[in-house]
Design a protein around this motif. Structure first.
Motif, PDB file in Angstrom:
ATOM      1  N   ILE A   1       0.845  -1.207   0.000  1.00 28.02           N
ATOM      2  CA  ILE A   1       0.000   0.000   0.000  1.00 28.02           C
ATOM      3  C   ILE A   1       0.870   1.244   0.000  1.00 28.02           C
ATOM      4  N   GLU A   2       1.872   1.289   0.857  1.00 25.29           N
ATOM      5  CA  GLU A   2       2.757   2.455   0.927  1.00 25.29           C
ATOM      6  C   GLU A   2       3.433   2.720  -0.411  1.00 25.29           C
ATOM      7  N   ARG A   3       3.854   1.663  -1.091  1.00 23.56           N
ATOM      8  CA  ARG A   3       4.489   1.807  -2.399  1.00 23.56           C
ATOM      9  C   ARG A   3       3.494   2.397  -3.409  1.00 23.56           C
ATOM     10  N   GLY A   4       2.243   1.952  -3.350  1.00 23.28           N
ATOM     11  CA  GLY A   4       1.215   2.498  -4.237  1.00 23.28           C
ATOM     12  C   GLY A   4       0.965   3.969  -4.005  1.00 23.28           C
TER      13      GLY A   4
ATOM     14  N   GLU B   1       3.227   6.092  -2.579  1.00 23.06           N
ATOM     15  CA  GLU B   1       4.453   6.772  -2.998  1.00 23.06           C
ATOM     16  C   GLU B   1       4.540   6.909  -4.513  1.00 23.06           C
ATOM     17  N   ASP B   2       4.047   5.917  -5.242  1.00 22.62           N
ATOM     18  CA  ASP B   2       4.058   5.954  -6.705  1.00 22.62           C
ATOM     19  C   ASP B   2       3.013   6.912  -7.268  1.00 22.62           C
ATOM     20  N   GLY B   3       2.121   7.418  -6.421  1.00 23.14           N
ATOM     21  CA  GLY B   3       1.075   8.329  -6.866  1.00 23.14           C
ATOM     22  C   GLY B   3      -0.125   7.631  -7.479  1.00 23.14           C
ATOM     23  N   VAL B   4      -0.198   6.314  -7.346  1.00 26.29           N
ATOM     24  CA  VAL B   4      -1.308   5.542  -7.915  1.00 26.29           C
ATOM     25  C   VAL B   4      -2.455   5.422  -6.920  1.00 26.29           C
ATOM     26  N   PHE B   5      -2.155   5.161  -5.664  1.00 27.40           N
ATOM     27  CA  PHE B   5      -3.192   5.022  -4.642  1.00 27.40           C
ATOM     28  C   PHE B   5      -3.426   6.382  -3.995  1.00 27.40           C
ATOM     29  N   LEU B   6      -4.652   6.864  -4.090  1.00 26.85           N
ATOM     30  CA  LEU B   6      -5.019   8.147  -3.499  1.00 26.85           C
ATOM     31  C   LEU B   6      -5.551   7.996  -2.083  1.00 26.85           C
ATOM     32  N   LEU B   7      -6.120   6.834  -1.794  1.00 29.56           N
ATOM     33  CA  LEU B   7      -6.776   6.611  -0.509  1.00 29.56           C
ATOM     34  C   LEU B   7      -6.833   5.118  -0.261  1.00 29.56           C
ATOM     35  N   ALA B   8      -6.581   4.717   0.960  1.00 31.42           N
ATOM     36  CA  ALA B   8      -6.704   3.307   1.347  1.00 31.42           C
ATOM     37  C   ALA B   8      -7.300   3.253   2.736  1.00 31.42           C
ATOM     38  N   GLY B   9      -8.163   2.290   2.969  1.00 29.81           N
ATOM     39  CA  GLY B   9      -8.765   2.161   4.286  1.00 29.81           C
ATOM     40  C   GLY B   9      -9.561   0.879   4.420  1.00 29.81           C
ATOM     41  N   SER B  10     -10.104   0.705   5.606  1.00 27.78           N
ATOM     42  CA  SER B  10     -10.891  -0.486   5.924  1.00 27.78           C
ATOM     43  C   SER B  10     -12.337  -0.297   5.525  1.00 27.78           C
TER      44      SER B  10
ATOM     45  N   ALA C   1      -2.422  -7.938  -8.182  1.00 28.16           N
ATOM     46  CA  ALA C   1      -1.979  -9.342  -8.081  1.00 28.16           C
ATOM     47  C   ALA C   1      -0.707  -9.471  -7.252  1.00 28.16           C
ATOM     48  N   ALA C   2       0.094  -8.400  -7.184  1.00 33.22           N
ATOM     49  CA  ALA C   2       1.340  -8.416  -6.418  1.00 33.22           C
ATOM     50  C   ALA C   2       1.130  -8.165  -4.922  1.00 33.22           C
ATOM     51  N   ASP C   3      -0.075  -7.794  -4.517  1.00 28.57           N
ATOM     52  CA  ASP C   3      -0.372  -7.601  -3.090  1.00 28.57           C
ATOM     53  C   ASP C   3      -0.243  -8.955  -2.387  1.00 28.57           C
ATOM     54  N   PRO C   4       0.564  -9.037  -1.329  1.00 30.79           N
ATOM     55  CA  PRO C   4       0.685 -10.309  -0.615  1.00 30.79           C
ATOM     56  C   PRO C   4      -0.657 -10.867  -0.134  1.00 30.79           C
ATOM     57  N   PHE C   5      -1.587 -10.005   0.228  1.00 30.77           N
ATOM     58  CA  PHE C   5      -2.905 -10.488   0.648  1.00 30.77           C
ATOM     59  C   PHE C   5      -3.613 -11.198  -0.507  1.00 30.77           C
ATOM     60  N   VAL C   6      -3.476 -10.677  -1.716  1.00 36.02           N
ATOM     61  CA  VAL C   6      -4.099 -11.301  -2.879  1.00 36.02           C
ATOM     62  C   VAL C   6      -3.337 -12.567  -3.253  1.00 36.02           C
ATOM     63  N   ALA C   7      -2.019 -12.461  -3.305  1.00 36.41           N
ATOM     64  CA  ALA C   7      -1.186 -13.598  -3.705  1.00 36.41           C
ATOM     65  C   ALA C   7      -1.346 -14.793  -2.770  1.00 36.41           C
TER      66      ALA C   7
END
Length: 95
Positions: A26-29, A31-40, A64-70
């Motif tokens: 999530i942090e990488r997303g 930092e990359d400017g792709v994820f604007l918001l994340a939450g529960s 697909a690279a998210d460990p939770f998904v993988a």
């Protein structure tokens, strides 16, 4: 723009084991400017992410690279939104 819904699967008990990698993802997303918001998602069936500035194909690869998904901790659903109106604070989403 996309909303990524991450809903816990039957393997939810493995979340703690993969949480550090998931948080880094999530942090990488962000930092990359792709994820604007994340939450529960409340009251707790999983999480959601708002993503912007990425193609669906690239987002699918990123998800697909998210460990939770993988590791099948969550199932992912990607919902595409074609915004046409926004509050002034969010006008950048219309570009």
């Amino acid at each position: 723009m996309f909303v990524v819904l991450l809903r816990f699967s039957a393997n939810k008990d493995a979340a703690g084991q993969h949480m550090p990698g998931h948080r880094e993802w999530i942090e990488r997303g962000v930092e990359d400017g792709v994820f604007l918001l994340a939450g529960s998602i409340q009251p707790g069936p999983g999480g959601a992410i708002v993503a912007h500035g990425i193609s669906r194909e690239d987002l699918e690869g990123r998800v697909a690279a998210d460990p939770f998904v993988a590791e099948d901790v969550v199932t992912a659903e990607i919902v595409e939104i074609a915004p046409w109106m926004a509050d002034d604070r969010l006008k950048f989403l219309l570009a």
